[in-house]
Design a protein around this motif. Structure first.
Motif, PDB file in Angstrom:
ATOM      1  N   ALA A  75      42.317  41.402  36.380  1.00  0.00           N
ATOM      2  CA  ALA A  75      42.791  42.687  36.912  1.00  0.00           C
ATOM      3  C   ALA A  75      41.912  43.841  36.444  1.00  0.00           C
ATOM      4  O   ALA A  75      41.769  44.839  37.147  1.00  0.00           O
ATOM      5  N   LEU A  76      41.288  43.710  35.260  1.00  0.00           N
ATOM      6  CA  LEU A  76      40.436  44.790  34.738  1.00  0.00           C
ATOM      7  C   LEU A  76      39.264  45.092  35.677  1.00  0.00           C
ATOM      8  O   LEU A  76      39.149  46.217  36.168  1.00  0.00           O
ATOM      9  N   PRO A  77      38.389  44.098  35.943  1.00  0.00           N
ATOM     10  CA  PRO A  77      37.294  44.425  36.872  1.00  0.00           C
ATOM     11  C   PRO A  77      37.775  44.700  38.280  1.00  0.00           C
ATOM     12  O   PRO A  77      37.144  45.472  39.006  1.00  0.00           O
ATOM     13  N   VAL A  78      38.917  44.092  38.671  1.00  0.00           N
ATOM     14  CA  VAL A  78      39.460  44.390  39.998  1.00  0.00           C
ATOM     15  C   VAL A  78      39.848  45.865  40.065  1.00  0.00           C
ATOM     16  O   VAL A  78      39.636  46.542  41.082  1.00  0.00           O
ATOM     17  N   ALA A  79      40.388  46.381  38.937  1.00  0.00           N
ATOM     18  CA  ALA A  79      40.732  47.809  38.890  1.00  0.00           C
ATOM     19  C   ALA A  79      39.477  48.667  38.990  1.00  0.00           C
ATOM     20  O   ALA A  79      39.440  49.650  39.727  1.00  0.00           O
ATOM     21  N   LEU A  80      38.429  48.297  38.242  1.00  0.00           N
ATOM     22  CA  LEU A  80      37.182  49.062  38.307  1.00  0.00           C
ATOM     23  C   LEU A  80      36.634  49.037  39.732  1.00  0.00           C
ATOM     24  O   LEU A  80      36.170  50.051  40.248  1.00  0.00           O
ATOM     25  N   LEU A  81      36.715  47.862  40.351  1.00  0.00           N
ATOM     26  CA  LEU A  81      36.223  47.718  41.720  1.00  0.00           C
ATOM     27  C   LEU A  81      37.032  48.606  42.656  1.00  0.00           C
ATOM     28  O   LEU A  81      36.492  49.230  43.573  1.00  0.00           O
ATOM     29  N   MET A  82      38.344  48.679  42.393  1.00  0.00           N
ATOM     30  CA  MET A  82      39.195  49.492  43.253  1.00  0.00           C
ATOM     31  C   MET A  82      38.888  50.970  43.051  1.00  0.00           C
ATOM     32  O   MET A  82      38.896  51.745  44.009  1.00  0.00           O
ATOM     33  N   ILE A  83      38.600  51.361  41.810  1.00  0.00           N
ATOM     34  CA  ILE A  83      38.177  52.747  41.561  1.00  0.00           C
ATOM     35  C   ILE A  83      36.879  53.002  42.316  1.00  0.00           C
ATOM     36  O   ILE A  83      36.653  54.074  42.863  1.00  0.00           O
ATOM     37  N   GLY A  84      36.034  51.964  42.376  1.00  0.00           N
ATOM     38  CA  GLY A  84      34.788  52.062  43.133  1.00  0.00           C
ATOM     39  C   GLY A  84      34.997  51.969  44.634  1.00  0.00           C
ATOM     40  O   GLY A  84      34.027  51.938  45.382  1.00  0.00           O
ATOM     41  N   GLY A  85      36.246  51.870  45.068  1.00  0.00           N
ATOM     42  CA  GLY A  85      36.554  51.960  46.487  1.00  0.00           C
ATOM     43  C   GLY A  85      36.567  50.645  47.245  1.00  0.00           C
ATOM     44  O   GLY A  85      36.546  50.655  48.474  1.00  0.00           O
ATOM     45  N   GLU A  86      36.587  49.514  46.537  1.00  0.00           N
ATOM     46  CA  GLU A  86      36.534  48.233  47.249  1.00  0.00           C
ATOM     47  C   GLU A  86      37.619  47.268  46.751  1.00  0.00           C
ATOM     48  O   GLU A  86      38.190  47.449  45.687  1.00  0.00           O
ATOM     49  N   PHE A  87      37.861  46.243  47.560  1.00  0.00           N
ATOM     50  CA  PHE A  87      38.794  45.172  47.200  1.00  0.00           C
ATOM     51  C   PHE A  87      38.021  43.887  46.973  1.00  0.00           C
ATOM     52  O   PHE A  87      36.932  43.720  47.504  1.00  0.00           O
ATOM     53  N   ASP A  88      38.650  42.964  46.258  1.00  0.00           N
ATOM     54  CA  ASP A  88      38.095  41.613  46.235  1.00  0.00           C
ATOM     55  C   ASP A  88      39.233  40.626  46.417  1.00  0.00           C
ATOM     56  O   ASP A  88      39.986  40.350  45.490  1.00  0.00           O
ATOM     57  N   LEU A  89      39.378  40.134  47.637  1.00  0.00           N
ATOM     58  CA  LEU A  89      40.445  39.175  47.917  1.00  0.00           C
ATOM     59  C   LEU A  89      40.052  37.762  47.497  1.00  0.00           C
ATOM     60  O   LEU A  89      40.878  36.862  47.495  1.00  0.00           O
ATOM     61  N   SER A  90      38.789  37.554  47.158  1.00  0.00           N
ATOM     62  CA  SER A  90      38.350  36.209  46.825  1.00  0.00           C
ATOM     63  C   SER A  90      38.533  35.887  45.339  1.00  0.00           C
ATOM     64  O   SER A  90      38.280  34.766  44.913  1.00  0.00           O
ATOM     65  N   ALA A  91      38.985  36.869  44.542  1.00  0.00           N
ATOM     66  CA  ALA A  91      39.041  36.673  43.094  1.00  0.00           C
ATOM     67  C   ALA A  91      39.967  35.513  42.695  1.00  0.00           C
ATOM     68  O   ALA A  91      39.670  34.773  41.758  1.00  0.00           O
ATOM     69  N   GLY A  92      41.090  35.364  43.405  1.00  0.00           N
ATOM     70  CA  GLY A  92      42.057  34.324  43.034  1.00  0.00           C
ATOM     71  C   GLY A  92      41.473  32.927  43.139  1.00  0.00           C
ATOM     72  O   GLY A  92      41.556  32.130  42.196  1.00  0.00           O
ATOM     73  N   VAL A  93      40.862  32.602  44.267  1.00  0.00           N
ATOM     74  CA  VAL A  93      40.293  31.265  44.420  1.00  0.00           C
ATOM     75  C   VAL A  93      38.966  31.135  43.678  1.00  0.00           C
ATOM     76  O   VAL A  93      38.561  30.038  43.316  1.00  0.00           O
ATOM     77  N   ALA A  94      38.297  32.293  43.429  1.00  0.00           N
ATOM     78  CA  ALA A  94      37.033  32.236  42.687  1.00  0.00           C
ATOM     79  C   ALA A  94      37.261  31.714  41.269  1.00  0.00           C
ATOM     80  O   ALA A  94      36.395  31.043  40.705  1.00  0.00           O
TER      81      ALA A  94
END
Lengths: 352, 318
Positions: A75-94
């Protein structure tokens, strides 16, 4: 100069010549992105503390923290990514892709598990870089790009695992060279005052400290806020937008690798179909923690609190002997409430 | 022109017509395919002067900015910086030569604090690589100093820049351009989206930038705003220069007349006379004598009587 522009009868500004007064302390505190989540976390903690007696034991807290850390690390880098304006839906299966890679490389090639671990790291960073690269080259929304990689990885996880092992799970690597070492790094427990705390909890908090420092105290952190807040403006003042976003996607890859290794060395084998749906848990943790879906606003600490709320609710329902079927319902309620609180907080913070 | 430079300016900056031009256009034109957007434009920007470029929509103002700021390249004529002919490939090159452009959309990130916006893309850091971090104290100090030098006093640099008014944001963008080495500043319609009071704030900072020795190109379609701060006026029409005059050669009502379309307005009045429902008798007889322009002209005349056009400017911008 400016004070002549202030109409008579208006309260004078604090400093001579100033048109703006310093915002009051409560408003400045409220303007912190994680405040809503902190209040929420306190409420959830007190609630389960009251209704679920087993929740009060230290052992339970350790379990809650472990549960939180497995979500929180990604969730930490996902939060940073979201602050950067993007999503990552592939993180769970990654996460699962990473664990499968490490497991199968080690087992199929009969190598020291560290070889598998490093190959998995390269693969995870590669997936992140690919996500970022596709996003920048195609200009498609990250929702679509990562939805694509999500489905691709999900398919690969199942197909390649079946192809190589003839099974939907990998073979146990617990008797292979280096397993003990790797388990100590990724999946051991540390006894504190007689309570066994999983090592991922400490990694989680360590990563959170690094993420906070990067976000608030470095040039790169400044760029993260800028590319999420106004991409075109950021580009026009010389911020490398593409590089920033690719680096963010790669940091999600790194976290997915770390949690994948935790899964592998906790359970010796990996189920190839797992991980689907977890991407939303990461995003929910980030949103509960105060990240704006539209980017440009949020904090790493908020994501920690968001993951902690998630862990408390998951385990609290068990400790309270409730039907766990209700869990997703509560998660939905919390998400809505958090979003509304964030919206309100942002209005307060930017109100003139 | 020389007496329009404020008396409190540094001595070497007084009499700016003698100073070598920062930016000079000689017969510059720009064609997009077979559309000629700009043709035979002469423009001189000297330090410590405000050169106003006026014109209606489609007059070629935007094309002119794009050429000067390096976004597009001219197809005819000469573009000189510091007396040497140049051909700029991108805005970064222009910036490297000290020509900064503040666009209408300002290039700020609304949710970020003022000081972070100020240094965005050029952050100050300290410490060796693995722990290289933002030098926040120094950035805040410099930011505050630069803003104060422009006459902007903010006592909370942590507030999001989106919470500032439009005029203040514009001013922060100007201060930023000045700090990062701009010698010539192009302002693209900075007052277009602002109210009366906010426009005054921006005009004041344009004057402040001039006092700091910058050559300012002030693009606008508002002759009143232009006349308050301008030292030289260039009116564009259909891609060519219709009028180029120093401040002491032209009065506001003449400028307004040129801006309003001059002869075209008379033709429009004639056309309106043939549309039923428009009472042309109530329209002013002479475009120059439009009530608004008249009032402005009177105000300018009064100021002229007391101490020259410079007084007018001070009165309007103070």
């Amino acid at each position: 100069m400016t004070e002549t522009a202030v109409p008579p009868g208006k309260a004078p500004a604090t400093a001579p010549g100033a048109r703006t007064t310093r915002r009051s302390l409560p408003r400045r505190v409220l303007a912190r992105p994680e405040v809503g989540a902190l209040i929420g976390a306190l409420a959830v903690y007190l609630f389960f503390f009251a209704v679920a007696p087993p929740f009060r034991q230290m052992d339970s807290l350790a379990t809650v923290l472990y549960q939180s850390s497995t979500i929180g690390i990604v969730a930490l880098p996902v939060a940073l990514l979201m602050i950067g304006g993007e999503f990552d839906l592939s993180a769970g299966v990654a996460v699962i892709t990473s664990a499968l890679t490490a497991s199968m490389v080690s087992w199929q090639l009969t190598q020291n598990v560290w070889v598998g671990v490093l190959v998995a790291l390269a693969v995870s960073l590669g997936i992140g870089a690919l996500n970022g690269f596709l996003l920048m080259r195609t200009g498609l929304p990250s929702f679509l790009v990562t939805l694509g990689t999500f489905l691709m990885l999900q398919g690969l996880n199942l197909a390649v695992t079946k192809l190589l092992t003839g099974n939907v799970a990998t073979d146990s690597i617990s008797d292979m060279d280096g397993f003990g070492q790797a388990k100590a790094v990724f999946a051991s427990s540390v006894g504190i005052d007689g309570v066994q705390v999983k090592v991922t909890v400490f990694w989680w908090l360590g990563f959170a400290a690094i993420a906070t420092w990067v976000l608030l105290r470095t040039k790169f952190g400044n760029w993260i806020f800028a590319v999420g807040g106004n991409r075109d403006s950021a580009r026009s003042v010389g911020v490398p937008v593409g590089l920033t976003k690719i680096a963010l996607f790669m940091s999600v890859g790194f976290a997915a690798w770390f949690v994948g290794m935790n899964q592998l060395f906790s359970f010796d084998t990996v189920q190839s179909g797992e991980g689907v749906g977890n991407e939303f848990l990461y995003i929910i943790a980030a949103v509960i923690g105060g990240c704006l879906l539209t980017g440009g606003y949020g904090s790493a600490v908020g994501a920690v609190i968001g993951a902690f709320i998630f862990g408390m609710v998951t385990q609290g329902i068990v400790y309270a002997n409730w039907n766990p079927d209700w869990f997703k319902f509560f998660l939905g309620v919390m998400l809505l409430a958090a979003t509304l609180v964030n919206l309100w907080v942002r209005r307060q913070a930017t109100r003139r | 022109m020389s007496d329009t430079t404020p008396a409190f300016c540094a001595p070497e900056l007084v009499g700016s017509s003698a100073a070598p031009p920062l930016v000079e256009l000689r017969g510059v034109g720009k064609s997009y395919g077979n559309v000629r957007a700009l043709h035979g434009v002469d423009l001189v920007v000297r330090p410590s002067t405000v050169t106003c470029v006026l014109g209606d929509n489609g007059a070629g103002k935007s094309t002119l900015i794009k050429v000067v700021s390096g976004l597009h390249q001219h197809t005819e004529g000469e573009y000189l910086i510091d007396g040497a002919p140049v051909r700029l490939n991108n805005p970064r090159e222009a910036l490297g030569r000290g020509i900064a452009t503040v666009y209408q959309d300002l290039a700020t990130v609304p949710l970020m604090p003022v000081w972070r916006n100020f240094f965005l893309g050029s952050e100050l850091t300290r410490g060796p690589w693995p722990v290289r971090r933002l030098d926040i104290a120094r950035m805040k100090r410099v930011c505050d100093g630069e803003l104060r030098a422009m006459g902007i006093v903010l006592d909370d640099l942590e507030q999001p820049i989106g919470s500032l008014s439009g005029g203040q944001r514009q001013s922060v963008a100007i201060a930023r351009a000045v700090h990062f080495g701009a010698r010539a500043l192009i302002l693209d319609e900075p007052t277009a989206a602002l109210g009366v009071k906010q426009s005054g704030v921006v005009l004041k900072y344009i004057a402040a930038a001039r006092e700091r020795g910058l050559g300012v190109i002030f693009i606008t379609h508002n002759p009143h705003h232009a006349y308050m701060v301008g030292d030289h006026f260039t009116v564009l029409r259909l891609g060519t220069v219709e009028l180029s005059a120093a401040r002491d050669e032209i009065a506001l009502d003449q400028l307004t007349h040129h801006m309003a379309g001059g002869a075209e307005l008379a033709a429009l009045k004639h056309e309106l006379a043939q549309v039923r429902g428009v009472d042309t008798d109530e329209l002013p007889k002479d475009p120059d004598a439009a009530p608004e322009a008249q009032a402005e002209a009177e105000a300018a005349d009064e100021a002229d009587g007391t101490g020259g056009p410079d007084e007018t400017r001070e009165e309007h911008t103070a």
